[in-house]
Motif scaffolding. Structure first.
Motif, PDB file in Angstrom:
ATOM      1  N   HIS A   1      -2.431   6.469 -89.606  1.00 56.73           N
ATOM      2  CA  HIS A   1      -3.619   7.249 -89.259  1.00 56.73           C
ATOM      3  C   HIS A   1      -3.756   8.411 -90.241  1.00 56.73           C
ATOM      4  O   HIS A   1      -2.799   9.160 -90.458  1.00 56.73           O
ATOM      5  N   ALA A   2      -4.950   8.536 -90.830  1.00 56.67           N
ATOM      6  CA  ALA A   2      -5.221   9.672 -91.720  1.00 56.67           C
ATOM      7  C   ALA A   2      -6.711   9.740 -92.013  1.00 56.67           C
ATOM      8  O   ALA A   2      -7.338   8.730 -92.330  1.00 56.67           O
ATOM      9  N   GLY A   3      -7.255  10.939 -91.887  1.00 56.80           N
ATOM     10  CA  GLY A   3      -8.599  11.208 -92.358  1.00 56.80           C
ATOM     11  C   GLY A   3      -9.727  10.592 -91.563  1.00 56.80           C
ATOM     12  O   GLY A   3      -9.513   9.764 -90.680  1.00 56.80           O
TER      13      GLY A   3
ATOM     14  N   LEU B   1      13.048   3.268 -84.441  1.00 56.10           N
ATOM     15  CA  LEU B   1      11.656   3.687 -84.617  1.00 56.10           C
ATOM     16  C   LEU B   1      11.575   4.756 -85.702  1.00 56.10           C
ATOM     17  O   LEU B   1      12.409   5.669 -85.745  1.00 56.10           O
ATOM     18  N   ILE B   2      10.568   4.641 -86.552  1.00 60.74           N
ATOM     19  CA  ILE B   2      10.353   5.612 -87.623  1.00 60.74           C
ATOM     20  C   ILE B   2       8.952   6.190 -87.494  1.00 60.74           C
ATOM     21  O   ILE B   2       7.970   5.451 -87.372  1.00 60.74           O
ATOM     22  N   GLU B   3       8.846   7.517 -87.530  1.00 57.24           N
ATOM     23  CA  GLU B   3       7.553   8.188 -87.609  1.00 57.24           C
ATOM     24  C   GLU B   3       7.599   9.155 -88.778  1.00 57.24           C
ATOM     25  O   GLU B   3       8.425  10.067 -88.809  1.00 57.24           O
ATOM     26  N   LEU B   4       6.728   8.948 -89.736  1.00 56.48           N
ATOM     27  CA  LEU B   4       6.665   9.785 -90.931  1.00 56.48           C
ATOM     28  C   LEU B   4       5.343  10.544 -90.917  1.00 56.48           C
ATOM     29  O   LEU B   4       4.265   9.950 -90.946  1.00 56.48           O
ATOM     30  N   ARG B   5       5.444  11.874 -90.826  1.00 60.35           N
ATOM     31  CA  ARG B   5       4.246  12.712 -90.744  1.00 60.35           C
ATOM     32  C   ARG B   5       4.085  13.486 -92.051  1.00 60.35           C
ATOM     33  O   ARG B   5       5.005  14.191 -92.483  1.00 60.35           O
ATOM     34  N   LEU B   6       2.910  13.377 -92.692  1.00 66.05           N
ATOM     35  CA  LEU B   6       2.629  14.018 -93.972  1.00 66.05           C
ATOM     36  C   LEU B   6       1.591  15.120 -93.799  1.00 66.05           C
ATOM     37  O   LEU B   6       0.698  15.018 -92.948  1.00 66.05           O
ATOM     38  N   THR B   7       1.706  16.171 -94.624  1.00 64.73           N
ATOM     39  CA  THR B   7       0.727  17.255 -94.617  1.00 64.73           C
ATOM     40  C   THR B   7       0.299  17.573 -96.045  1.00 64.73           C
ATOM     41  O   THR B   7       1.054  17.354 -96.999  1.00 64.73           O
TER      42      THR B   7
ATOM     43  N   GLU C   1      -5.793  16.553 -94.328  1.00 65.19           N
ATOM     44  CA  GLU C   1      -4.680  17.488 -94.283  1.00 65.19           C
ATOM     45  C   GLU C   1      -3.453  16.914 -93.561  1.00 65.19           C
ATOM     46  O   GLU C   1      -2.352  17.422 -93.738  1.00 65.19           O
ATOM     47  N   GLU C   2      -3.650  15.896 -92.746  1.00 62.38           N
ATOM     48  CA  GLU C   2      -2.543  15.329 -91.999  1.00 62.38           C
ATOM     49  C   GLU C   2      -2.646  13.809 -91.973  1.00 62.38           C
ATOM     50  O   GLU C   2      -3.742  13.241 -92.016  1.00 62.38           O
ATOM     51  N   GLY C   3      -1.520  13.162 -91.885  1.00 56.89           N
ATOM     52  CA  GLY C   3      -1.459  11.712 -91.741  1.00 56.89           C
ATOM     53  C   GLY C   3      -0.134  11.317 -91.129  1.00 56.89           C
ATOM     54  O   GLY C   3       0.868  12.043 -91.245  1.00 56.89           O
ATOM     55  N   VAL C   4      -0.121  10.178 -90.465  1.00 53.50           N
ATOM     56  CA  VAL C   4       1.111   9.742 -89.810  1.00 53.50           C
ATOM     57  C   VAL C   4       1.282   8.238 -89.987  1.00 53.50           C
ATOM     58  O   VAL C   4       0.308   7.482 -90.017  1.00 53.50           O
ATOM     59  N   LEU C   5       2.525   7.830 -90.119  1.00 53.67           N
ATOM     60  CA  LEU C   5       2.901   6.443 -90.337  1.00 53.67           C
ATOM     61  C   LEU C   5       4.005   6.098 -89.351  1.00 53.67           C
ATOM     62  O   LEU C   5       4.988   6.834 -89.236  1.00 53.67           O
ATOM     63  N   ARG C   6       3.855   4.988 -88.622  1.00 61.10           N
ATOM     64  CA  ARG C   6       4.857   4.597 -87.633  1.00 61.10           C
ATOM     65  C   ARG C   6       5.242   3.137 -87.827  1.00 61.10           C
ATOM     66  O   ARG C   6       4.393   2.298 -88.136  1.00 61.10           O
TER      67      ARG C   6
END
Length: 431
Positions: A283-285, A229-235, A293-298
């Protein structure tokens, strides 16, 4: 096995359900619907004690499966299922041992230094059943849509049949494993508790709605894939979409990761390994004119190659850094290793095929494709040799209702088939 806990009482809330079980309770449902006859496709192939038990206890076998199906329990909450298993094993004069977590059971049949293990998983999936069966799930949001109810009933049947044998050529260890449906899997709980101590080989099966009942799919080598599983969280500082040059454009950076990371991996990993990264959630915005300001990719990263699997995490981390650094966003990668591929060795697969042929005849053995799905049976094969097979559960008529779907169904003739295959495989491995 010295570290497993054996208790007559199982902790946990049973939700008001009875804590003991008799087969007759499930023969007639609450709606008054009784079971149709279930054909034993291997009847008369022996040994005599197996034929006798299936003739005498075949109805119980179906009843156990239907009871478990109607009362599904999610991973590591299989308390009532665990108690049911213990009740049935004790009724055969066996001494089941409950895993330290309170769910899952290990039990030996027979005696001697040589030991072969048979494994079934016991947990349900977090979804709502839509089959309309008279013994459908009575628990909202939980259903046996992967056939674990059948796996459990089959191993219980094998246990009762083996316990009725006048003599066995060694020990058979029965492993009723919790939490297969969550990564990294309840197989690790069994191993940690000593469930493989003294085991020479291990075997298991899994329902396959693409295979007709009476057929068993086998394969030497990789049968399933590793699944991580990969979760990439951006700010980002955020900002207005009219001035992207004054901030870090988080959504654009997410798009780069979505398209470029799978592409980059396809050029840095041997394509023969069957490695594939697929995103399942982003998910973002909220607003069209605001840089969030935040987004996530799974997503999931799967590979059929064991050596590639071991090298994937550092490769993904370096690739993410090289892709996202130019865009000025902050990022955090949560890489969760799942399970390795299920890889059956040649000798164990030959024993499994011999067991299938003895149980059902030469025509029952069929090939099977490697799946991209994950299966935590693979953890056992990191410690002892073994093999895994696909149990045909399609009736041969109508739709093939796939696993992990609310409409999954199986032909209950597969229960007798499964018992015969497990018993004969254990005997072949101990011969």
């Amino acid at each position: 096995m010295t570290v497993l806990d054996s208790r007559p009482e199982v902790p946990g809330d049973h939700g008001g359900r009875p804590t003991s079980f008799e087969a007759s309770h499930a023969l007639i449902t609450a709606d008054g619907v009784s079971m149709a006859p279930v054909t034993d496709l291997g009847a008369g192939r022996g040994p005599f004690w197996l034929d006798e038990w299936l003739e005498r206890g075949g109805t119980d076998l179906v009843a156990w499966r239907r009871h478990i199906h109607a009362h599904p329990e999610l991973a590591r909450h299989e308390f009532a299922t665990t108690e049911l298993i213990c009740d049935i094993l004790r009724s055969a004069g066996l001494d089941p041992e409950i895993l330290p977590g309170g769910t899952g059971v290990v039990c030996d049949v027979g005696s001697g230094d040589r030991c072969v293990a048979l494994r079934a998983d016991i947990d349900a999936l977090p979804l709502t059943e839509a089959t309309g069966l008279p013994y459908s799930s009575t628990v909202d949001g939980a259903a046996h849509a992967c056939g674990h109810d059948a796996h459990t009933a089959i191993l219980l049947g094998a246990a009762k049949a083996l316990a009725s044998a006048p003599e066995l050529p060694g020990r058979v260890r029965l492993i009723f494993q919790p939490a297969e449906e969550v990564m990294p899997g309840g197989a690790l709980d069994v191993i940690t508790a000593g469930g493989l101590d003294g085991v020479d080989r291990i075997f298991g099966l899994h329902c396959d709605p693409r295979v007709e009942v009476g057929k068993i799919g086998t394969r030497v080598g990789a049968l399933t894939s590793a699944a991580d599983l990969i979760e990439l969280r951006l700010t980002s500082p955020g900002g207005h979409t009219s001035r992207p040059h004054l901030t870090a454009d988080l959504v654009h950076a997410l798009g780069v990761a979505i398209t470029s990371l799978p592409s980059l991996l396809s050029r840095r990993v041997d394509p023969r390994s069957g490695t594939v990264l697929v995103w399942g959630a982003v998910h973002a915005g909220q607003a069209a004119n605001a840089v969030p300001e935040e987004g996530v990719l799974r997503g999931t990263l799967r590979t059929a190659d064991h050596e590639v699997w071991k090298a994937l995490e550092p490769l993904v981390r370096s690739s993410v850094e090289s892709l996202l650094t130019p865009y000025g966003v902050g990022f955090e990668l949560d890489y969760r290793r799942g399970v390795p591929p299920v890889v059956g060795d040649e000798d164990s697969t030959a024993l499994l095929r011999a067991g299938i042929e003895a149980a059902l005849g030469d025509d029952a053995v069929t090939g099977t494709e490697q799946s991209s799905g994950g299966e935590d049976f693979a953890w056992y094969l990191e410690h002892v040799p073994g093999a895994f097979c696909r149990l045909g559960v399609w009736s041969g008529e109508g739709d093939q209702r796939d696993l992990h779907r609310p409409t999954f169904e199986l032909d209950e003739c597969a229960l007798h088939v499964g018992v015969r295959v497990l018993v004969h495989t254990a005997l072949a491995a101990l011969a």
